[in-house]
Design an enzyme around this catalytic site. Structure first.
Site, PDB file in Angstrom:
ATOM      1  N   ILE A  91       0.833  -1.205   0.000  1.00 51.79           N
ATOM      2  CA  ILE A  91       0.000   0.000   0.000  1.00 51.79           C
ATOM      3  C   ILE A  91       0.867   1.254   0.000  1.00 51.79           C
ATOM      4  O   ILE A  91       0.522   2.263  -0.645  1.00 51.79           O
ATOM      5  CB  ILE A  91      -0.983   0.002   1.200  1.00 51.79           C
ATOM      6  CG1 ILE A  91      -2.027   1.115   1.037  1.00 51.79           C
ATOM      7  CG2 ILE A  91      -0.244   0.152   2.530  1.00 51.79           C
ATOM      8  CD1 ILE A  91      -2.922   0.965  -0.158  1.00 51.79           C
ATOM      9  N   LYS A 104      -5.876   3.055   6.883  1.00 47.72           N
ATOM     10  CA  LYS A 104      -7.060   2.320   7.340  1.00 47.72           C
ATOM     11  C   LYS A 104      -6.749   0.827   7.382  1.00 47.72           C
ATOM     12  O   LYS A 104      -5.923   0.354   6.594  1.00 47.72           O
ATOM     13  CB  LYS A 104      -8.271   2.617   6.446  1.00 47.72           C
ATOM     14  CG  LYS A 104      -8.164   2.074   5.017  1.00 47.72           C
ATOM     15  CD  LYS A 104      -8.621   0.624   4.923  1.00 47.72           C
ATOM     16  CE  LYS A 104      -8.268   0.014   3.616  1.00 47.72           C
ATOM     17  NZ  LYS A 104      -8.536  -1.434   3.576  1.00 47.72           N
ATOM     18  N   ASP A 137     -11.265  -5.836   5.745  1.00 49.97           N
ATOM     19  CA  ASP A 137     -10.194  -4.930   5.334  1.00 49.97           C
ATOM     20  C   ASP A 137     -10.625  -4.126   4.104  1.00 49.97           C
ATOM     21  O   ASP A 137     -10.496  -2.897   4.106  1.00 49.97           O
ATOM     22  CB  ASP A 137      -8.908  -5.714   5.058  1.00 49.97           C
ATOM     23  CG  ASP A 137      -7.782  -4.813   4.600  1.00 49.97           C
ATOM     24  OD1 ASP A 137      -7.197  -4.127   5.456  1.00 49.97           O
ATOM     25  OD2 ASP A 137      -7.492  -4.780   3.388  1.00 49.97           O
TER      26      ASP A 137
END
Length: 307
Positions: free
Chosen positions: A13, A89, A167
């Protein structure tokens, strides 16, 4: 003032989204990386956040791109050291720990930014404005991905605190909590756990708003081929559909908006503003809905799953 930023966790990410967004954002400069297995040429690199904070490299803030398990200690260390914190997140592995971080940031006069990148998709705010003036009849969410594509070999997502299918599902919940004009709560949940995993691979959720509007959500990590990230809101004036994760908007059957992805650039611009204004943005409502699902959900066993 330019924020001197350290990024913690240099995985998929961070490489796919954060690095490019940081480079494209005025007012923030990446000066250090803390990652067990990776480094960037030309930047100070450390094995973990403790090494970074103990070094003579000057950082004003850290962006935590690590898995949620263990992130509390990383964020606490940064806040204790006087650094602003940006959280990828989900913001943490539990609701209580993120509220503890919120209190600590406030006590120390620091910015805590709990990011929800899907809220920055182009269709979200126009939809929020439309729904403020329409009567909503029902909402349906289809959020279905191929976990092998998005999280190859990432064992942490299947462990306690990794959230499993939530997720990606929490991205949908982050949009719905933003666009709905009234709060909603969980009334029923069915969670589907592979026999060899500690987190669900699919979930069917039913919510209801305070005025009784039903919201249904289906999350699944077993989808192959085209991925599905759609939210449909039926209203008294016609349907509103958010698709492609929020980058497209259809109103009453007419395509209104198709935009490119600017989600993470928007997040870093917001972080710069928050730090400059001495404010935090710590909305944990999507995580609360996930916690409710684990508390109230009926558990069902499905076949074992291998990456």
């Amino acid at each position: 003032m330019t924020i001197r930023l350290g990024i913690v966790g240099l995985g998929k990410i961070a490489r796919d989204q954060h690095l490019g967004a940081i480079q494209a954002t005025d007012g923030v400069e990446l000066v250090a990386v803390a990652s067990r297995n990776a480094a960037l040429d030309g930047l100070a690199s450390f094995n973990d956040i403790e090494e970074l904070l103990a070094s003579d490299v000057q950082v004003d803030a850290v962006s935590l791109c690590t898995p949620p398990q263990g992130r509390f200690e990383q964020a606490k260390a940064a806040l204790d050291a006087g650094k602003h914190v940006m959280l990828e997140k989900p913001p943490g592995a539990s609701v209580s720990e993120v509220h503890a971080l919120e209190s600590l940031a406030k006590e120390n006069g620091l910015t805590l930014f709990s990011t929800w990148h899907s809220r920055e998709a182009a269709a979200v705010e126009p939809t929020r404005a439309l729904l403020a003036n329409r009567k909503i009849r029902n909402v349906s969410v289809d959020w279905k991905e191929d976990v092998r594509h998005w999280h190859p070999g990432q064992a942490w997502i299947w462990e306690p605190g990794g959230l499993g299918v939530f997720d990606p599902g929490i991205n949908a919940l982050s949009i719905v909590t933003r666009i709905m004009p009234e709060p909603f709560h969980l009334v029923q949940a069915d969670l589907f756990f592979p026999k060899n995993r500690a987190a669900p691979i699919a979930a069917n959720l039913s919510f209801k708003t305070s005025s009784g509007v039903p919201i249904a959500a289906e999350f699944d990590w077993r989808q192959t081929g085209p991925q599905t990230w759609d939210i449909r809101i039926d209203t008294d004036e016609g349907p509103i559909v958010i698709s492609h994760g929020g980058s497209r908007l259809s109103v009453d059957g007419e395509q209104r908006l198709v935009e490119e992805d600017r989600e993470y650039r928007n997040l870093y611009n917001q972080f710069v503003r928050l730090v400059g204004e001495g404010r935090s943005d710590a909305d944990f409502s999507p995580l609360v809905h996930v916690a409710d699902a684990f508390m109230l959900g009926r558990r069902h066993a499905v076949e074992s799953f291998e990456d």
